[in-house]
Design a protein around this motif. Sequence first.
Motif, short mmCIF file in Angstrom:
data_model
loop_
_atom_site.label_atom_id
_atom_site.label_comp_id
_atom_site.label_asym_id
_atom_site.label_seq_id
_atom_site.Cartn_x
_atom_site.Cartn_y
_atom_site.Cartn_z
N TYR A 113 0.79 -1.23 0.00
CA TYR A 113 0.00 0.00 0.00
C TYR A 113 0.83 1.29 0.00
N ARG A 133 -0.38 7.08 -0.82
CA ARG A 133 -1.39 7.91 -1.46
C ARG A 133 -2.67 7.90 -0.64
N THR A 134 -3.46 8.97 -0.79
CA THR A 134 -4.67 9.12 0.00
C THR A 134 -5.61 7.92 -0.15
N GLU A 135 -5.77 7.44 -1.37
CA GLU A 135 -6.72 6.35 -1.61
C GLU A 135 -6.25 5.02 -1.01
N ASN A 136 -4.98 4.94 -0.61
CA ASN A 136 -4.48 3.70 -0.02
C ASN A 136 -4.54 3.69 1.50
N GLU A 138 -7.15 4.09 3.69
CA GLU A 138 -8.24 3.31 4.28
C GLU A 138 -8.03 1.80 4.14
#
Length: 393
Positions: A113, A133-136, A138
């Motif tokens: 991630y 990265r932001t999307e990783n 969560e």
Amino acid sequence: MSKKYDTPLLDELEKGPFPSFVKEIKLAAKHSDMSGDLLGHTELCFKERVTHWKHGGIVGVRGYGGGVIGRYSDIPDKFPGVAHFHTVRVNSPSGFYYTSSALKEMCDLWDKYGSGLTNMHGSTGDMVFLGARTENLEPFFAEVSSRGWDLGGSGSAMRTPSGCLGMSRCEWANIDAMAITNDITQHYQDEMHRPAFPYKFKFKVAGCPVDCIASIARADMSIIGTWKGDIRINQDEVANYAKTMDIKAEIIDMCPTGCMQFDGKTMKIDNSNCNRCMHCIAKMTKALRPGTEKGATLLLGSKAPIVTGALMSWVIVPFIKMEPPYDEFYDLVDKIWEWWDENGKNRERIGELMERLTFTRFLKDVGLDPHPAMVKEPRRDPFFFWAEEDIER
């Protein structure tokens, strides 16, 4: 395979006898585009002598306001791999005890991630996972928490408590540093994960006054193991030490309060003047031992030089038992936090607030009685000042 960059300035940091973070980034860059772009990004920062990192503010995961440190590049087009480069703090176990399988598991997740770069450990005490990265965020948190790990503290919150390995391996420990660290972590979950303070607050637990973790310089509240009563002396072992060391030069003359004597055969200690620094015990472990009544000294207020200069913490409770369920300790911490919340400015550490409003005001408002051990430095002027209520009494 990540893109390669010429990095003559960073290459200089690989020279010399000490380990280099540059070498580790280059190793990670062999299988991570993010780490590869980090090299080029950092080289440009060095070349232009200006940072190209923007502060990302609060970036979190569901239910948590802390634990993730936001960071973005201001030149994402040049280095898309580090357009987002968030840092995730994961709560470390007490005493930093890990199994190899647990570490491998976390590293595998971070390769999946994030950038693959880690910091073991950050100044706060967490495992630090650098670059995601932001999307990783969560999905990484979901996998980490499903395996029993939790995020640490960040932002204006209680930071992850940390301590030495205490009684698990150290014969000098006067308190169970690992148990105390774990209990504070469990007790103050909300304060760690949901920032609500004027600024950060750090607990560090040292099993004895040797203070291997430097809590007296690095923690808003230092919990340092100590004792009451006389230092226990084995005169036969003192005689054995005298055969291999100069006790007068290495022990007697080094005592900060001058409370020790040695006539060549027998050691004497004026325990009423001992400040329990433990230098003598650390140097003559077989001959000297702490007293039997164990507890802790609580100190408050240290910090690094950020908004104002560095501070060392000072004594607020000379002796507390620090035994479960720690009710006396938690009651005091809650009073301190309430006072800080009512009086602190934004980004003002507790030590800075005490300096601004005075230590006398702190003691009165929190309800602590003055004690000679609280004196941090000698009086700077010869004048005494009296409050009206002092005169009336």
